[in-house]
Design a protein around this motif. Structure first.
Motif, PDB file in Angstrom:
ATOM      1  N   ILE A 178       0.883  -1.154   0.000  1.00 31.90           N
ATOM      2  CA  ILE A 178       0.000   0.000   0.000  1.00 31.90           C
ATOM      3  C   ILE A 178       0.926   1.210   0.000  1.00 31.90           C
ATOM      4  O   ILE A 178       2.040   1.144   0.531  1.00 31.90           O
ATOM      5  N   THR A 179       0.509   2.290  -0.640  1.00 32.80           N
ATOM      6  CA  THR A 179       1.390   3.465  -0.634  1.00 32.80           C
ATOM      7  C   THR A 179       1.248   4.213   0.684  1.00 32.80           C
ATOM      8  O   THR A 179       0.265   4.069   1.400  1.00 32.80           O
ATOM      9  N   PHE A 180       2.262   5.023   0.995  1.00 33.92           N
ATOM     10  CA  PHE A 180       2.203   5.827   2.204  1.00 33.92           C
ATOM     11  C   PHE A 180       0.966   6.710   2.251  1.00 33.92           C
ATOM     12  O   PHE A 180       0.310   6.841   3.269  1.00 33.92           O
ATOM     13  N   GLU A 181       0.680   7.313   1.081  1.00 37.56           N
ATOM     14  CA  GLU A 181      -0.463   8.224   1.051  1.00 37.56           C
ATOM     15  C   GLU A 181      -1.748   7.485   1.382  1.00 37.56           C
ATOM     16  O   GLU A 181      -2.574   7.959   2.154  1.00 37.56           O
ATOM     17  N   GLU A 182      -1.905   6.297   0.777  1.00 34.99           N
ATOM     18  CA  GLU A 182      -3.101   5.506   1.052  1.00 34.99           C
ATOM     19  C   GLU A 182      -3.144   5.095   2.517  1.00 34.99           C
ATOM     20  O   GLU A 182      -4.174   5.192   3.180  1.00 34.99           O
ATOM     21  N   MET A 183      -1.995   4.648   3.015  1.00 32.23           N
ATOM     22  CA  MET A 183      -1.923   4.205   4.404  1.00 32.23           C
ATOM     23  C   MET A 183      -2.268   5.349   5.335  1.00 32.23           C
ATOM     24  O   MET A 183      -2.941   5.172   6.354  1.00 32.23           O
ATOM     25  N   LEU A 184      -1.801   6.524   4.967  1.00 38.05           N
ATOM     26  CA  LEU A 184      -2.081   7.723   5.757  1.00 38.05           C
ATOM     27  C   LEU A 184      -3.575   7.963   5.841  1.00 38.05           C
ATOM     28  O   LEU A 184      -4.128   8.205   6.916  1.00 38.05           O
ATOM     29  N   GLU A 185      -4.218   7.855   4.695  1.00 38.33           N
ATOM     30  CA  GLU A 185      -5.664   8.053   4.692  1.00 38.33           C
ATOM     31  C   GLU A 185      -6.354   6.923   5.457  1.00 38.33           C
ATOM     32  O   GLU A 185      -7.268   7.168   6.234  1.00 38.33           O
ATOM     33  N   MET A 186      -5.894   5.714   5.237  1.00 38.38           N
ATOM     34  CA  MET A 186      -6.507   4.570   5.920  1.00 38.38           C
ATOM     35  C   MET A 186      -6.352   4.733   7.433  1.00 38.38           C
ATOM     36  O   MET A 186      -7.286   4.521   8.190  1.00 38.38           O
ATOM     37  N   ALA A 187      -5.154   5.087   7.874  1.00 38.64           N
ATOM     38  CA  ALA A 187      -4.894   5.195   9.303  1.00 38.64           C
ATOM     39  C   ALA A 187      -5.713   6.319   9.909  1.00 38.64           C
ATOM     40  O   ALA A 187      -6.343   6.154  10.952  1.00 38.64           O
TER      41      ALA A 187
ATOM     42  N   PRO B 219      -5.203  -1.164  -8.713  1.00 33.69           N
ATOM     43  CA  PRO B 219      -6.630  -1.086  -8.428  1.00 33.69           C
ATOM     44  C   PRO B 219      -7.001   0.378  -8.186  1.00 33.69           C
ATOM     45  O   PRO B 219      -6.185   1.164  -7.703  1.00 33.69           O
ATOM     46  N   ILE B 220      -8.211   0.733  -8.572  1.00 29.25           N
ATOM     47  CA  ILE B 220      -8.614   2.133  -8.402  1.00 29.25           C
ATOM     48  C   ILE B 220      -8.703   2.469  -6.921  1.00 29.25           C
ATOM     49  O   ILE B 220      -8.201   3.475  -6.461  1.00 29.25           O
ATOM     50  N   ILE B 221      -9.336   1.586  -6.191  1.00 21.35           N
ATOM     51  CA  ILE B 221      -9.512   1.790  -4.754  1.00 21.35           C
ATOM     52  C   ILE B 221      -8.765   0.678  -4.015  1.00 21.35           C
ATOM     53  O   ILE B 221      -8.898  -0.497  -4.359  1.00 21.35           O
ATOM     54  N   SER B 222      -7.967   1.052  -3.024  1.00 22.50           N
ATOM     55  CA  SER B 222      -7.194   0.047  -2.276  1.00 22.50           C
ATOM     56  C   SER B 222      -7.947  -0.460  -1.055  1.00 22.50           C
ATOM     57  O   SER B 222      -7.728  -1.587  -0.608  1.00 22.50           O
ATOM     58  N   GLY B 223      -8.779   0.399  -0.494  1.00 26.13           N
ATOM     59  CA  GLY B 223      -9.475  -0.060   0.700  1.00 26.13           C
ATOM     60  C   GLY B 223     -10.610   0.850   1.107  1.00 26.13           C
ATOM     61  O   GLY B 223     -10.731   1.988   0.655  1.00 26.13           O
ATOM     62  N   ILE B 224     -11.442   0.297   1.964  1.00 23.83           N
ATOM     63  CA  ILE B 224     -12.546   1.068   2.537  1.00 23.83           C
ATOM     64  C   ILE B 224     -12.253   1.237   4.021  1.00 23.83           C
ATOM     65  O   ILE B 224     -12.227   0.257   4.769  1.00 23.83           O
ATOM     66  N   ALA B 225     -12.057   2.471   4.418  1.00 21.23           N
ATOM     67  CA  ALA B 225     -11.774   2.740   5.828  1.00 21.23           C
ATOM     68  C   ALA B 225     -13.018   3.305   6.488  1.00 21.23           C
ATOM     69  O   ALA B 225     -13.920   3.815   5.818  1.00 21.23           O
TER      70      ALA B 225
ATOM     71  N   VAL C  72     -17.185   6.953   6.522  1.00 20.02           N
ATOM     72  CA  VAL C  72     -16.755   5.844   5.658  1.00 20.02           C
ATOM     73  C   VAL C  72     -16.016   6.445   4.470  1.00 20.02           C
ATOM     74  O   VAL C  72     -16.473   7.454   3.907  1.00 20.02           O
ATOM     75  N   SER C  73     -14.892   5.849   4.133  1.00 20.27           N
ATOM     76  CA  SER C  73     -14.074   6.435   3.068  1.00 20.27           C
ATOM     77  C   SER C  73     -13.548   5.380   2.108  1.00 20.27           C
ATOM     78  O   SER C  73     -13.188   4.282   2.510  1.00 20.27           O
ATOM     79  N   ALA C  74     -13.521   5.759   0.856  1.00 17.08           N
ATOM     80  CA  ALA C  74     -12.849   4.938  -0.152  1.00 17.08           C
ATOM     81  C   ALA C  74     -11.497   5.580  -0.412  1.00 17.08           C
ATOM     82  O   ALA C  74     -11.401   6.783  -0.623  1.00 17.08           O
ATOM     83  N   VAL C  75     -10.430   4.759  -0.341  1.00 16.63           N
ATOM     84  CA  VAL C  75      -9.070   5.279  -0.453  1.00 16.63           C
ATOM     85  C   VAL C  75      -8.337   4.565  -1.577  1.00 16.63           C
ATOM     86  O   VAL C  75      -8.404   3.341  -1.685  1.00 16.63           O
TER      87      VAL C  75
END
Lengths: 406, 406
Positions: free
Chosen positions: A195-204, A252-258, A344-347
């Motif tokens: 996962i990229t840092f940016e995505e992880m940042l948003e997920m976290a 993938p367009i979206i990596s996860g749903i946080a 709820v967020s799509a990241v």
């Protein structure tokens, strides 16, 4: 030979047996020729026990004294783990934050790291020791003991890795990696290899509790290679948090749903639409040391506007009180709030190159009859605030909509 | 206005309620215009709990790591007491040994204080704070956390009082002063209003558990006015430990009967009677960090002599093993030992001017049919080693013989 920083959370070192298991894992790395610095949390439950004890003495514990008390939890773990390592033939040495030293500012219970002196650790590593450092803590310029706030041990781990220019910072936890969403909500959730840092940042920041957000920021800033692993499994590569998105693969367009259950929203209605409003509202909130999450201000009309933000649910009442005070000063109409909401967020970094993700998300929610209360977007995430009763439904629908369960 | 150092033991700060009571007592002193430095122990039971935890991980805990773990007990108490003081309106600030800083040598678990930097404490006192310092601990020149050994908090208190040139060092404990002997053994035992340092030194070293011996040495050396008081009574002057014997009063010959159950004796029989024997025997014992108490060597005959000493019962087996090793080297005949012994002593500066105290003591014991195994004397005390089954009887007889119950 690599230099590895490993961080073990409270559950991983929750009792002597688990501490011994952690020691074995560390010994294995050292036997492979690596230098290992270990950052540990307090044994699970200890920090809460110490806080409860403090509150028995003083209802609102003095922050400096609370830090002196809380920091002992990690200190005990460092001693125990060092002994467990010696017991299986590894040289080891414990360090408090102050002994390292991890220099922080003086904001007790929420201190920020200013610098780390790596010379003591380097000397011990070169002498063949495993260096065991107390996470979550540091010391200010006057020698006062400080703590970094909840989850601060992750930050300690990454900061040490940055200071030592470690080859990798491994965060051991009770999950085996970062998932597309919480498997307790969506059983089909999949572990991500990267996962990229940016995505992880948003997920976290959005409530995926795997890593503390500050540690991810730190890792991104100092280019620390960060990996999340399970301390209860011997196999598995966990999830690697990368600086670059993987150009070789179909992204993938979206990596996860946080998601985050722990939110409350506040709105100031009918604020005069003049410069400085946001500052006057949020300045008062910041002065009270309340963290603000989403901030939304739409275009105004008739010379007024509505200003909304979300805070941690535990600080809802306090924030509401402050807003009531600010209301009169600003000549605003009304303060409203709701602490029965969720976010709820799509990241995904992929959404940069794929327009239409937002409308796809809103349609999916609408199809289920879920009303969206607030919307906020960044380059790589779309967040919506919903009535908390829709949380699970929304997460499942979005997980499926973006093809994450395949 | 006086500067007072107060030391509170583990029982006095055993729970939040007691910590609040201690805070009230301190506040009363401050309200009288005194500056107060407080030294605290770990809450009762905490140190043992931490040691037990350490032993679960490593059967023989590494001393450096054990110190890191144990020292957290006092640190927690300093935070709690500081908060309790703030809660009733006193400014207060906690310090670890390292923060003060209390510089020690590097003998982990048994470190000795080298110096104390009083500048931080002085600054806080002048700013109106109560300064709360963790007892039992210090830091060596390399920044390693050290502890001073069991009862080391008394030593911390006296050492701080010496460094600050305090007007008085008050040791609060669960007894209201120093008694002529242990009231649990002799119900007629009387509290002493004063006792000289020398007497207290003999009493403490002989097993009167009121004060740690090292603290009394320290107090005598640096002329610190030392007072033992109860933390559970509001009234009472306790026992003052004085530098000079009181010239104005008819001095009792014997001030008290001390005893120690915790002893074991070792004898090396038939040692060649040549120079350096004592060193060769005790050097090996000292190298193993075993404290020796009584040492007895009688005149030799036929070119050999017998050499005896006592150690703490817990170190009996270890000491015996070492002697067996030394025996061959020295060409001694045999090593014998007994760990079912006790030591009983009559202590009093008055015996300097009263010959015949020893024979009075030996006669009293003989009248009860108690066999004396070893005898050792100093200027102000006579100690005898007895079978441990005679302990209570011997103490009662001597207490009566020297008129202490009147």
């Amino acid at each position: 030979m690599a230099l590895i920083v490993q961080k073990y959370g409270g559950t991983s070192v929750g009792n002597p047996e688990r501490i011994k298991n952690v020691a074995k894992r560390i010994a294995k790395f050292q036997a492979q020729g690596h230098q290992v610095v270990v950052v540990v949390s307090a044994m699970s439950g200890e920090t809460n026990k110490l806080i409860a004890l403090a509150k028995e003495v003083q209802a609102n514990p003095d922050p400096r004294e609370l830090d002196a008390i809380m920091s002992t939890g990690e200190q005990v773990t460092t001693g125990l783990l060092s002994m467990a390592l010696m017991d299986i033939g590894c040289k080891a040495k414990s360090y408090t934050g102050g002994q390292v030293k991890v220099l922080t500012d003086s904001t007790h219970t929420k201190a920020r790291i200013l610098s780390i002196d790596e010379s003591n650790m380097r000397r011990d590593l070169d002498a063949g020791h495993v260096v065991v450092v107390a996470g979550f803590q540091g010391v200010d310029e006057h020698g006062n003991i400080t703590t970094l706030g909840r989850g601060g041990s992750d930050t300690s781990g990454v900061a040490l890795a940055a200071a030592l220019k470690a080859d990798e910072c491994q965060i051991y936890t009770d999950v085996d990696g970062v998932y597309t969403t919480d498997p307790r909500v969506v059983p089909e959730a999949k572990k991500l290899d990267t996962i990229t840092f940016e995505e992880m940042l948003e997920m976290a920041s959005l409530g995926s509790k795997v890593l503390q957000i500050r540690s991810v920021e730190f890792a991104g800033k100092y280019k620390v290679k960060l990996r999340v692993l399970s301390s209860f499994q011997d196999e598995g590569e966990g999830t690697l948090i990368t600086v670059e998105e993987d150009k070789n693969m179909e992204q993938p367009i979206i990596s996860g749903i946080a998601f985050n259950r722990d939110e409350a929203k506040l709105t100031m209605l009918g604020v005069p639409d003049t410069p400085g409003i946001a500052y006057q509202i949020l300045g008062a909130i910041a002065d009270a040391n309340i963290d603000v999450d989403m901030i939304i201000q739409n275009v105004g009309h008739d010379g007024t506007t509505d200003f909304s933000f979300t805070v941690n649910r535990g600080e809802f009442a306090k924030a509401q009180g402050i807003l009531e005070g600010v209301k009169a000063k600003l000549g605003a109409r009304e303060v409203t709030g709701d602490n029965k909401i969720c976010k709820v967020s799509a990241v995904g970094v992929g959404m940069r190159s794929h327009p239409g993700v937002a409308s796809q998300m809103f349609k999916a929610l609408a199809d289920e009859g879920i009303n969206i209360q607030m919307i906020s977007t960044s380059e790589i995430k779309i967040s919506v605030v919903l009535d908390e009763k829709y949380l699970e439904l929304a997460v499942r629908v979005l997980h499926r909509t973006f093809g994450l369960d395949q």
